[in-house]
Design an enzyme around this catalytic site. Sequence first.
Site, PDB file in Angstrom:
ATOM      1  N   GLU A 142       0.839  -1.210   0.000  1.00  8.24           N
ATOM      2  CA  GLU A 142       0.000   0.000   0.000  1.00  8.24           C
ATOM      3  C   GLU A 142       0.870   1.255   0.000  1.00  8.24           C
ATOM      4  O   GLU A 142       0.535   2.264  -0.631  1.00  8.24           O
ATOM      5  CB  GLU A 142      -0.900   0.037   1.247  1.00  8.24           C
ATOM      6  CG  GLU A 142      -1.824  -1.155   1.404  1.00  8.24           C
ATOM      7  CD  GLU A 142      -1.201  -2.288   2.211  1.00  8.24           C
ATOM      8  OE1 GLU A 142      -0.021  -2.608   1.986  1.00  8.24           O
ATOM      9  OE2 GLU A 142      -1.897  -2.861   3.064  1.00  8.24           O
ATOM     10  N   THR A 199      16.475 -41.863  -0.993  1.00  9.52           N
ATOM     11  CA  THR A 199      16.632 -40.987  -2.163  1.00  9.52           C
ATOM     12  C   THR A 199      18.050 -40.424  -2.214  1.00  9.52           C
ATOM     13  O   THR A 199      18.651 -40.290  -3.281  1.00  9.52           O
ATOM     14  CB  THR A 199      15.580 -39.849  -2.112  1.00  9.52           C
ATOM     15  OG1 THR A 199      14.289 -40.452  -2.084  1.00  9.52           O
ATOM     16  CG2 THR A 199      15.682 -38.913  -3.298  1.00  9.52           C
ATOM     17  N   ARG A 256      19.064 -24.596  -9.573  1.00  5.35           N
ATOM     18  CA  ARG A 256      20.088 -24.410 -10.611  1.00  5.35           C
ATOM     19  C   ARG A 256      19.484 -23.929 -11.924  1.00  5.35           C
ATOM     20  O   ARG A 256      20.133 -23.303 -12.730  1.00  5.35           O
ATOM     21  CB  ARG A 256      20.823 -25.721 -10.934  1.00  5.35           C
ATOM     22  CG  ARG A 256      21.332 -26.499  -9.803  1.00  5.35           C
ATOM     23  CD  ARG A 256      22.183 -27.673 -10.229  1.00  5.35           C
ATOM     24  NE  ARG A 256      21.434 -28.795 -10.778  1.00  5.35           N
ATOM     25  CZ  ARG A 256      20.647 -29.593 -10.078  1.00  5.35           C
ATOM     26  NH1 ARG A 256      20.454 -29.363  -8.788  1.00  5.35           N
ATOM     27  NH2 ARG A 256      20.026 -30.608 -10.640  1.00  5.35           N
ATOM     28  N   CYS A 310      -0.133   0.316   7.726  1.00  7.88           N
ATOM     29  CA  CYS A 310      -0.667   0.782   6.440  1.00  7.88           C
ATOM     30  C   CYS A 310      -2.047   1.400   6.630  1.00  7.88           C
ATOM     31  O   CYS A 310      -2.415   2.336   5.917  1.00  7.88           O
ATOM     32  CB  CYS A 310      -0.762  -0.379   5.450  1.00  7.88           C
ATOM     33  SG  CYS A 310       0.857  -0.932   4.919  1.00  7.88           S
ATOM     34  N   GLY A 347      11.655 -40.157  -0.945  1.00  9.03           N
ATOM     35  CA  GLY A 347      11.067 -41.139  -1.811  1.00  9.03           C
ATOM     36  C   GLY A 347       9.744 -41.653  -1.282  1.00  9.03           C
ATOM     37  O   GLY A 347       9.078 -40.979  -0.503  1.00  9.03           O
ATOM     38  N   LEU A 406       7.107 -39.914   1.481  1.00  9.47           N
ATOM     39  CA  LEU A 406       5.836 -39.393   0.956  1.00  9.47           C
ATOM     40  C   LEU A 406       4.665 -40.090   1.646  1.00  9.47           C
ATOM     41  O   LEU A 406       3.722 -39.444   2.104  1.00  9.47           O
ATOM     42  CB  LEU A 406       5.767 -39.592  -0.558  1.00  9.47           C
ATOM     43  CG  LEU A 406       6.731 -38.726  -1.383  1.00  9.47           C
ATOM     44  CD1 LEU A 406       6.854 -39.251  -2.805  1.00  9.47           C
ATOM     45  CD2 LEU A 406       6.284 -37.263  -1.395  1.00  9.47           C
ATOM     46  N   CYS A 455      -2.234  -3.706   7.214  1.00  5.68           N
ATOM     47  CA  CYS A 455      -1.785  -3.994   8.581  1.00  5.68           C
ATOM     48  C   CYS A 455      -2.139  -2.850   9.528  1.00  5.68           C
ATOM     49  O   CYS A 455      -2.338  -1.704   9.123  1.00  5.68           O
ATOM     50  CB  CYS A 455      -0.290  -4.305   8.607  1.00  5.68           C
ATOM     51  SG  CYS A 455       0.743  -2.926   8.155  1.00  5.68           S
ATOM     52  N   ARG A 485      11.124 -24.909  -6.246  1.00  6.30           N
ATOM     53  CA  ARG A 485      12.078 -24.925  -5.118  1.00  6.30           C
ATOM     54  C   ARG A 485      12.384 -23.504  -4.646  1.00  6.30           C
ATOM     55  O   ARG A 485      12.506 -23.255  -3.444  1.00  6.30           O
ATOM     56  CB  ARG A 485      13.384 -25.609  -5.532  1.00  6.30           C
ATOM     57  CG  ARG A 485      13.268 -27.113  -5.665  1.00  6.30           C
ATOM     58  CD  ARG A 485      14.592 -27.699  -6.115  1.00  6.30           C
ATOM     59  NE  ARG A 485      14.530 -29.144  -6.224  1.00  6.30           N
ATOM     60  CZ  ARG A 485      15.526 -29.897  -6.681  1.00  6.30           C
ATOM     61  NH1 ARG A 485      16.664 -29.329  -7.081  1.00  6.30           N
ATOM     62  NH2 ARG A 485      15.395 -31.203  -6.742  1.00  6.30           N
TER      63      ARG A 485
HETATM   64  C1  AOF Z   1       0.261  -5.094   4.460  1.00 12.85           C
HETATM   65  N1  AOF Z   1       0.883  -4.894   3.263  1.00 12.85           N
HETATM   66  O1  AOF Z   1       2.482  -5.369   1.796  1.00 12.85           O
HETATM   67  C2  AOF Z   1       2.387  -6.644   3.754  1.00 12.85           C
HETATM   68  C3  AOF Z   1       1.684  -6.849   4.982  1.00 12.85           C
HETATM   69  O2  AOF Z   1       7.393  -6.491   9.815  1.00 12.85           O
HETATM   70  P1  AOF Z   1       6.510  -5.675   8.943  1.00 12.85           P
HETATM   71  O3  AOF Z   1       6.268  -4.312   9.459  1.00 12.85           O
HETATM   72  O4  AOF Z   1       6.951  -5.651   7.493  1.00 12.85           O
HETATM   73  O5  AOF Z   1       5.076  -6.374   8.979  1.00 12.85           O
HETATM   74  C4  AOF Z   1       4.904  -7.652   8.505  1.00 12.85           C
HETATM   75  C5  AOF Z   1       3.461  -8.074   8.705  1.00 12.85           C
HETATM   76  O6  AOF Z   1       2.600  -7.193   7.994  1.00 12.85           O
HETATM   77  C6  AOF Z   1       3.199  -9.465   8.133  1.00 12.85           C
HETATM   78  O7  AOF Z   1       3.353 -10.451   9.114  1.00 12.85           O
HETATM   79  C7  AOF Z   1       1.740  -9.333   7.678  1.00 12.85           C
HETATM   80  O8  AOF Z   1       0.846  -9.505   8.752  1.00 12.85           O
HETATM   81  C8  AOF Z   1       1.672  -7.884   7.214  1.00 12.85           C
HETATM   82  N2  AOF Z   1       2.099  -7.804   5.817  1.00 12.85           N
HETATM   83  N3  AOF Z   1       0.624  -6.089   5.266  1.00 12.85           N
HETATM   84  O9  AOF Z   1      -0.653  -4.327   4.795  1.00 12.85           O
HETATM   85  C9  AOF Z   1       1.931  -5.620   2.886  1.00 12.85           C
HETATM   86  N4  AOF Z   1       3.487  -7.357   3.428  1.00 12.85           N
HETATM   87 ZN    ZN Z   2       1.180  -2.847   5.977  1.00  9.35          ZN
END
Ligand code: AOF
Ligand code: ZN
Length: 351
Positions: A55, A206, A217, A89, A295, A299, A80, A194
């Site tokens: 944001e 395995t 790689r 945010c 393997g 699994l 957040c 990966r």
């Molecule tokens: C958002 N927008 O792009 C992301 C969010 O340690 P910080 O401050 O970077 O916070 C990480 C936490 O924020 C993460 O655990 C998740 O709950 C939230 N991530 N939130 O609004 C974002 N990456």
């Molecule tokens: Zn945020």
Amino acid sequence: MTGETDLKFIHRCLELASRAEGNTYPNPLVGSVIAHEGVIIGEGFHRKAGEPHAEVVAIESVGNKELLSTSTLYVNLEPCSHFGKTPPCADLIISHNIPRIVVGTKDTSEKVSGRGIEKLRSSGCSVIAGVAEEECRRINRRFFTFHEKKRPYITLKWAESSDGFLDINRSSESAAGINWITGKPERILVHKWRASEQSILVGAGTVRIDDPELNVREWKGSNPLRVILCGSGRLPEDIAMIHSEGSTIIFTCFPEKINLPDVIPVKLNDHELAALQISNFLYESDLQSLLIEGGRQVLEHFITSGIWDEARVFRGKTKFGEGIKAPEIRGTSYLKQEFSSSSLEIIINDK
Ligand code: AOF
Ligand code: ZN
């Protein structure tokens, strides 16, 4: 504004978010779009933990900030509400007077858990939540599983012959080496997978037969933490994977028997499921995902324990006639894709 427009812009958020796949751990994949009268005036995504949230990047990218007070902000994950590595945010959105917020899905981690949406609503913003919810949950399935189930998201991967065998029977050491069922495009895809996971596991069998490197790689990205399950503690004196960059953990009942350099032995106790002990250890180590590449015993152990989330199965075009039987798995078929040497099916555990 129509629901279709909201859906289109949340899809754009997902497209942006996925550009950082594999790079944001422990943070989720988040993209954000700002639209004014149906036209995108700013967008961005979260690139890496510690860097600005989606944001923030989207708001900063808007040239004429005056338009924000009559715009809609779209984001695939609830904004957040906490002070983490960056300020909340939700506060930034409120301070710019953005009147309408469309959220893909709730952030269920303890730090946020609905408080971002509440904060926005109590400041008078109109918040629509749950647009393309399933896709928004899927893109961050590792993050959600980790926070909600307190374990990593577990993906099983194997390749089987058209008659259902993982491998031919190997009778001698000279038969060692990988018996390829899939072609080059599938191998590249597996390396891409990966690079999106935080850890990767194989069993001792395995290691003995295939001696895999378990690194990235054929794609750009970092190597996941390598994990070997070897109850007996008996492994060859030299194995390819310890020569690759990154760490290797060996889960074993006999750590004293491990004499490979640069590996970390972890003791398994024999009265608890190995799958559970591994999953708990990875959770405690803050790892959100595990890819299991075989393997059969490993699994099957995870399948019968019910500790798995998704299986990616390549079915080849040739028959082996006999050999090591591939595991049987039940779940919902999520995707099918054809390759020239095999077909891929992704199955989701619906339990
Ligand atoms: C958002 N927008 O792009 C992301 C969010 O340690 P910080 O401050 O970077 O916070 C990480 C936490 O924020 C993460 O655990 C998740 O709950 C939230 N991530 N939130 O609004 C974002 N990456
Ligand atoms: Zn945020």
